[in-house]
Motif scaffolding. Structure first.
Motif, PDB file in Angstrom:
ATOM      1  N   ALA A 176      -2.812  -2.315  -4.543  1.00 14.61           N
ATOM      2  CA  ALA A 176      -3.576  -1.432  -3.652  1.00 14.61           C
ATOM      3  C   ALA A 176      -4.996  -1.213  -4.147  1.00 14.61           C
ATOM      4  O   ALA A 176      -5.941  -1.219  -3.364  1.00 14.61           O
ATOM      5  CB  ALA A 176      -2.860  -0.092  -3.507  1.00 14.61           C
ATOM      6  N   ARG A 177      -5.171  -1.031  -5.451  1.00 16.52           N
ATOM      7  CA  ARG A 177      -6.524  -0.780  -5.982  1.00 16.52           C
ATOM      8  C   ARG A 177      -7.370  -2.042  -5.889  1.00 16.52           C
ATOM      9  O   ARG A 177      -8.539  -2.007  -5.533  1.00 16.52           O
ATOM     10  CB  ARG A 177      -6.430  -0.285  -7.425  1.00 16.52           C
ATOM     11  CG  ARG A 177      -6.313   1.219  -7.565  1.00 16.52           C
ATOM     12  CD  ARG A 177      -5.212   1.840  -6.726  1.00 16.52           C
ATOM     13  NE  ARG A 177      -5.108   3.264  -6.935  1.00 16.52           N
ATOM     14  CZ  ARG A 177      -4.367   3.826  -7.892  1.00 16.52           C
ATOM     15  NH1 ARG A 177      -3.608   3.075  -8.672  1.00 16.52           N
ATOM     16  NH2 ARG A 177      -4.356   5.138  -8.040  1.00 16.52           N
ATOM     17  N   HIS A 178      -6.747  -3.159  -6.263  1.00 15.88           N
ATOM     18  CA  HIS A 178      -7.333  -4.470  -5.970  1.00 15.88           C
ATOM     19  C   HIS A 178      -6.212  -5.320  -5.408  1.00 15.88           C
ATOM     20  O   HIS A 178      -5.087  -5.280  -5.898  1.00 15.88           O
ATOM     21  CB  HIS A 178      -7.905  -5.132  -7.232  1.00 15.88           C
ATOM     22  CG  HIS A 178      -9.186  -4.519  -7.697  1.00 15.88           C
ATOM     23  ND1 HIS A 178      -9.236  -3.667  -8.771  1.00 15.88           N
ATOM     24  CD2 HIS A 178     -10.445  -4.608  -7.229  1.00 15.88           C
ATOM     25  CE1 HIS A 178     -10.487  -3.263  -8.953  1.00 15.88           C
ATOM     26  NE2 HIS A 178     -11.249  -3.809  -8.031  1.00 15.88           N
ATOM     27  N   PHE A 179      -6.542  -6.112  -4.420  1.00 18.05           N
ATOM     28  CA  PHE A 179      -5.517  -6.917  -3.768  1.00 18.05           C
ATOM     29  C   PHE A 179      -5.303  -8.224  -4.527  1.00 18.05           C
ATOM     30  O   PHE A 179      -6.255  -8.819  -5.034  1.00 18.05           O
ATOM     31  CB  PHE A 179      -5.957  -7.211  -2.330  1.00 18.05           C
ATOM     32  CG  PHE A 179      -4.941  -7.990  -1.559  1.00 18.05           C
ATOM     33  CD1 PHE A 179      -3.701  -7.437  -1.268  1.00 18.05           C
ATOM     34  CD2 PHE A 179      -5.216  -9.280  -1.129  1.00 18.05           C
ATOM     35  CE1 PHE A 179      -2.753  -8.155  -0.562  1.00 18.05           C
ATOM     36  CE2 PHE A 179      -4.270 -10.004  -0.418  1.00 18.05           C
ATOM     37  CZ  PHE A 179      -3.035  -9.442  -0.136  1.00 18.05           C
ATOM     38  N   GLY A 232     -14.743  -3.843  -3.158  1.00 20.28           N
ATOM     39  CA  GLY A 232     -14.524  -5.278  -2.905  1.00 20.28           C
ATOM     40  C   GLY A 232     -13.933  -5.532  -1.525  1.00 20.28           C
ATOM     41  O   GLY A 232     -13.836  -4.612  -0.710  1.00 20.28           O
ATOM     42  N   PRO A 233     -13.535  -6.777  -1.270  1.00 17.34           N
ATOM     43  CA  PRO A 233     -13.132  -7.168   0.080  1.00 17.34           C
ATOM     44  C   PRO A 233     -11.748  -6.689   0.531  1.00 17.34           C
ATOM     45  O   PRO A 233     -11.426  -6.775   1.709  1.00 17.34           O
ATOM     46  CB  PRO A 233     -13.142  -8.703  -0.002  1.00 17.34           C
ATOM     47  CG  PRO A 233     -12.935  -9.021  -1.438  1.00 17.34           C
ATOM     48  CD  PRO A 233     -13.551  -7.900  -2.209  1.00 17.34           C
ATOM     49  N   GLY A 234     -10.902  -6.178  -0.348  1.00 16.41           N
ATOM     50  CA  GLY A 234      -9.579  -5.720   0.088  1.00 16.41           C
ATOM     51  C   GLY A 234      -8.672  -6.859   0.491  1.00 16.41           C
ATOM     52  O   GLY A 234      -8.805  -7.981  -0.003  1.00 16.41           O
ATOM     53  N   GLY A 235      -7.766  -6.566   1.436  1.00 19.60           N
ATOM     54  CA  GLY A 235      -6.810  -7.582   1.867  1.00 19.60           C
ATOM     55  C   GLY A 235      -5.457  -6.946   2.115  1.00 19.60           C
ATOM     56  O   GLY A 235      -5.244  -5.764   1.797  1.00 19.60           O
ATOM     57  N   PHE A 236      -4.569  -7.701   2.731  1.00 16.69           N
ATOM     58  CA  PHE A 236      -3.198  -7.202   2.956  1.00 16.69           C
ATOM     59  C   PHE A 236      -2.277  -8.388   3.178  1.00 16.69           C
ATOM     60  O   PHE A 236      -2.735  -9.505   3.422  1.00 16.69           O
ATOM     61  CB  PHE A 236      -3.160  -6.248   4.158  1.00 16.69           C
ATOM     62  CG  PHE A 236      -3.390  -6.919   5.489  1.00 16.69           C
ATOM     63  CD1 PHE A 236      -2.333  -7.369   6.281  1.00 16.69           C
ATOM     64  CD2 PHE A 236      -4.689  -7.126   5.970  1.00 16.69           C
ATOM     65  CE1 PHE A 236      -2.557  -7.994   7.505  1.00 16.69           C
ATOM     66  CE2 PHE A 236      -4.918  -7.755   7.194  1.00 16.69           C
ATOM     67  CZ  PHE A 236      -3.852  -8.187   7.965  1.00 16.69           C
ATOM     68  N   TYR A 237      -0.974  -8.138   3.045  1.00 19.39           N
ATOM     69  CA  TYR A 237       0.024  -9.159   3.355  1.00 19.39           C
ATOM     70  C   TYR A 237       0.489  -8.963   4.787  1.00 19.39           C
ATOM     71  O   TYR A 237       0.840  -7.841   5.179  1.00 19.39           O
ATOM     72  CB  TYR A 237       1.250  -9.038   2.440  1.00 19.39           C
ATOM     73  CG  TYR A 237       0.933  -9.025   0.966  1.00 19.39           C
ATOM     74  CD1 TYR A 237       0.308 -10.107   0.360  1.00 19.39           C
ATOM     75  CD2 TYR A 237       1.266  -7.922   0.182  1.00 19.39           C
ATOM     76  CE1 TYR A 237       0.020 -10.090  -0.994  1.00 19.39           C
ATOM     77  CE2 TYR A 237       0.977  -7.900  -1.179  1.00 19.39           C
ATOM     78  CZ  TYR A 237       0.351  -8.981  -1.755  1.00 19.39           C
ATOM     79  OH  TYR A 237       0.062  -8.956  -3.085  1.00 19.39           O
ATOM     80  N   THR A 238       0.524 -10.038   5.558  1.00 18.96           N
ATOM     81  CA  THR A 238       1.248  -9.966   6.822  1.00 18.96           C
ATOM     82  C   THR A 238       2.730  -9.831   6.454  1.00 18.96           C
ATOM     83  O   THR A 238       3.129 -10.076   5.311  1.00 18.96           O
ATOM     84  CB  THR A 238       1.073 -11.256   7.654  1.00 18.96           C
ATOM     85  OG1 THR A 238       1.653 -12.342   6.905  1.00 18.96           O
ATOM     86  CG2 THR A 238      -0.387 -11.541   7.936  1.00 18.96           C
ATOM     87  N   THR A 287     -13.607   4.207  -2.573  1.00 21.05           N
ATOM     88  CA  THR A 287     -13.535   3.031  -3.436  1.00 21.05           C
ATOM     89  C   THR A 287     -13.632   3.454  -4.907  1.00 21.05           C
ATOM     90  O   THR A 287     -13.742   2.616  -5.783  1.00 21.05           O
ATOM     91  CB  THR A 287     -14.683   2.048  -3.114  1.00 21.05           C
ATOM     92  OG1 THR A 287     -15.912   2.735  -3.281  1.00 21.05           O
ATOM     93  CG2 THR A 287     -14.585   1.514  -1.706  1.00 21.05           C
ATOM     94  N   SER A 288     -13.578   4.763  -5.150  1.00 19.69           N
ATOM     95  CA  SER A 288     -13.624   5.250  -6.529  1.00 19.69           C
ATOM     96  C   SER A 288     -12.215   5.214  -7.125  1.00 19.69           C
ATOM     97  O   SER A 288     -11.245   4.942  -6.433  1.00 19.69           O
ATOM     98  CB  SER A 288     -14.141   6.681  -6.561  1.00 19.69           C
ATOM     99  OG  SER A 288     -13.107   7.541  -6.123  1.00 19.69           O
ATOM    100  N   MET A 289     -12.119   5.537  -8.418  1.00 17.79           N
ATOM    101  CA  MET A 289     -10.813   5.556  -9.076  1.00 17.79           C
ATOM    102  C   MET A 289     -10.186   6.946  -9.078  1.00 17.79           C
ATOM    103  O   MET A 289      -9.146   7.146  -9.685  1.00 17.79           O
ATOM    104  CB  MET A 289     -10.948   5.076 -10.528  1.00 17.79           C
ATOM    105  CG  MET A 289     -11.494   3.657 -10.628  1.00 17.79           C
ATOM    106  SD  MET A 289     -11.068   2.814 -12.154  1.00 17.79           S
ATOM    107  CE  MET A 289     -11.642   3.952 -13.370  1.00 17.79           C
ATOM    108  N   ALA A 290     -10.802   7.902  -8.406  1.00 12.41           N
ATOM    109  CA  ALA A 290     -10.295   9.282  -8.436  1.00 12.41           C
ATOM    110  C   ALA A 290      -8.854   9.346  -7.911  1.00 12.41           C
ATOM    111  O   ALA A 290      -8.453   8.535  -7.079  1.00 12.41           O
ATOM    112  CB  ALA A 290     -11.194  10.163  -7.581  1.00 12.41           C
TER     113      ALA A 290
END
Ligand code: TNX
Length: 510
Positions: A176-179, A232-238, A287-290
């Motif tokens: 989740a934080r980076h894909f 960054g660009p994110g992403g997800f799984y179908t 997009t922070s780490m909080a």
């Protein structure tokens, strides 16, 4: 089943006599000196050698699950040695898999290795798959080709009786934080399988990103997946891609546990569907780490309708018995609302025939003994879980967090739970957290705030995750740092051959 075994053994006896005619002088080898991780329960050496070479064949029970395990071994042997066991013309030595229901404990297997045969006995394909990892590790890194015309890999003879101490030996990956792509996850899973890890917990949602398609709530990914920590660009799984991960793991007898973190860690969901939000503030992409600022609105029925859909869709794609609801760090959810929420979500999870797992805070709710607490931070919550007869999974942050830096030189990682060098990661006792019956096992979480690529992932995970695999599998009396660090040193070649960017800790003589 006995019949099966006897049928299989007939050709084997023929082979034993063939091999006797071969004039090969094997070096004597000692099975107890091999570098297997996790250390098996019992190893008895008989000080001779089994020759793996182009004249070795493989015989497996005639059933699909077993054949798959056999094929897995054949592929791995080819990758390591170049030998093609499907193409054996004249056989001198034989690897034989036998289904043996007398080995009734889950994942238990026996290897009986003699000069001519290497026999793997197990009650089912899962247990055989664990035994196959031991076979792979017994094959030396290089052939001993000075003694004969063709290369031979000499495996020491003897008997290994083995089974795990804990049923749950896992690692969690935060996508989740980076894909991380399906390909990255597959590469990781394949290496984990070599160490008999059997659980892959995937943290699919958090404040910064929602990483799995939910057909009934499409904005979760349309809106909620577009970025991550650092923007960054994110992403997800179908759903198909998620299934691909589940299937790939299942081929390695690894169970996938999906996690949807709630009621906190839900900014990305509330960004997609504002009605979910319970913190009274306007939602913006973060997009922070909080941590600790987001919460679902725990008193709205529509929120539970939403959760029902999410749990239903993901459960349908996840054959394992568990659904992880997160539940950590819900710092802006009122205590009574948190308890109400967790109690209600437990019912939803059970409706879809899953057992709830949550981070240790969930033990403050009124959960049934069927639910599980993942202990990361709080001794008190662990005790609450035991009072409720719940089982626990051990992930103590100071020992088992793969996202902690190794030391001051570490390029990636956090340090809120302290530095975790390779020895600290290994030198603790899961046994001291509770009786073996109350603890399902050990799981090492890899939170993703500081890692963006598979190389960075591997840098934090390896070699520490290998030690957690041993803590979960091997009994306390069979574990020792001195033995482990020597064995681990020999795994550098395996990691390099598989292109794994491990951290070459100076504590190990690689
Ligand atoms: C705490 S551990 C968290 C995560 C962070 C992690 C970083 C836990 C249940 N929650 O949200 O990513 O620290 O180490």
């Amino acid at each position: 089943m006995k019949l099966d075994a006897r049928l299989l053994l007939l050709p084997l006896f023929a082979l034993l006599s063939c091999n006797a005619n071969r004039d090969i002088n094997f070096p004597t080898t000692d099975l107890t000196l091999t570098q297997v991780i996790p250390q098996p329960l019992e190893v008895i050496a008989s000080n001779d050698g089994f020759a793996l070479d182009q004249h070795t064949s493989l015989t497996v029970p005639d059933n699909m699950a077993w054949r798959n395990v056999g094929e897995y071994l054949i592929n791995k042997i080819e990758f390591k040695t170049g030998l093609d066991l499907t193409n054996t013309s004249k056989t001198y030595t034989d690897i034989v898999f036998i289904k043996d229901e007398r080995l009734e404990d889950d994942e238990s297997y026996q290897l009986t290795i003699s000069k001519d045969s290497l026999v793997l006995r197990a009650k089912d394909a899962e247990a055989a798959f664990r035994g196959v990892q031991t076979i792979r590790q017994l094959i030396p890194e290089s052939s001993n080709d000075t003694l004969s015309t063709q290369p031979i890999w000499v495996i020491p003879t003897g008997i290994i009786n083995d089974k795990p101490q804990y049923e749950h030996r896992g690692t969690m990956l935060d996508v989740a934080r980076h894909f991380f792509s399906v390909e990255d996850v597959k590469k990781y899973l394949d290496v984990l399988a070599y160490y008999k890890i059997n659980v892959f917990h995937i943290h699919l949602t958090d404040d910064q990103g929602w990483r799995i398609e939910i057909k009934s709530w499409p904005r979760l990914t349309e809106v909620g997946s577009l970025t991550g920590v650092g923007g960054g660009p994110g992403g997800f799984y179908t759903q198909e891609e998620y299934k691909e991960i589940v299937d790939y793991a299942a081929e390695r007898h690894i169970m996938v546990i999906p996690e949807v973190d709630m009621p906190g860690h839900t900014n990305s969901a509330s960004l997609a569907y504002n009605f979910l939000n319970g913190n009274g503030k306007e939602i913006e992409q973060v997009t922070s780490m909080a941590v600790g600022y987001s919460t679902f609105d725990t008193r709205k029925d529509t929120v539970y309708q939403f959760i029902d859909d999410v749990v239903r869709e993901i459960s349908a794609l996840s054959p394992g018995p568990y659904f992880h609801i997160g539940g950590d760090e819900s710092l802006v959810t009122k205590e009574e609302d948190y308890i109400y929420f967790v109690d209600r979500v437990e019912k939803i999870v059970e409706l879809y025939d899953k057992r709830l797992i949550g981070w240790d805070e969930v033990a403050t709710a009124n959960l049934s003994s069927n639910s599980v607490a993942q202990v990361w931070n709080s001794e008190e919550n662990k005790e609450l879980a035991f009072q409720k007869d719940m089982k626990v999974i051990l992930s103590p942050a100071k020992k088992a967090y793969l996202d902690m830096k190794y030391d001051t030189d570490s390029k990636f990682g956090l340090r809120w739970a302290g530095y975790i060098p390779v020895d600290t990661a290994y030198l603790w006792s899961p046994e001291s957290y509770g009786s073996i019956d109350d603890v399902l096992g050990v799981e090492a979480p890899l939170w993703g705030e500081t890692i963006r690529t598979i190389d960075e992932l591997e840098y934090l995970a390896f070699p520490r995750v290998i030690g957690y695999a041993e803590l979960g599998w091997t009994t306390q009396e069979n574990r020792s740092w001195n033995s482990y660090k020597k064995r681990l040193a020999h795994h550098g070649q395996f990691l390099r051959r598989n292109n794994v960017s491990y951290y070459p800790s100076e504590k190990i003589d690689w």
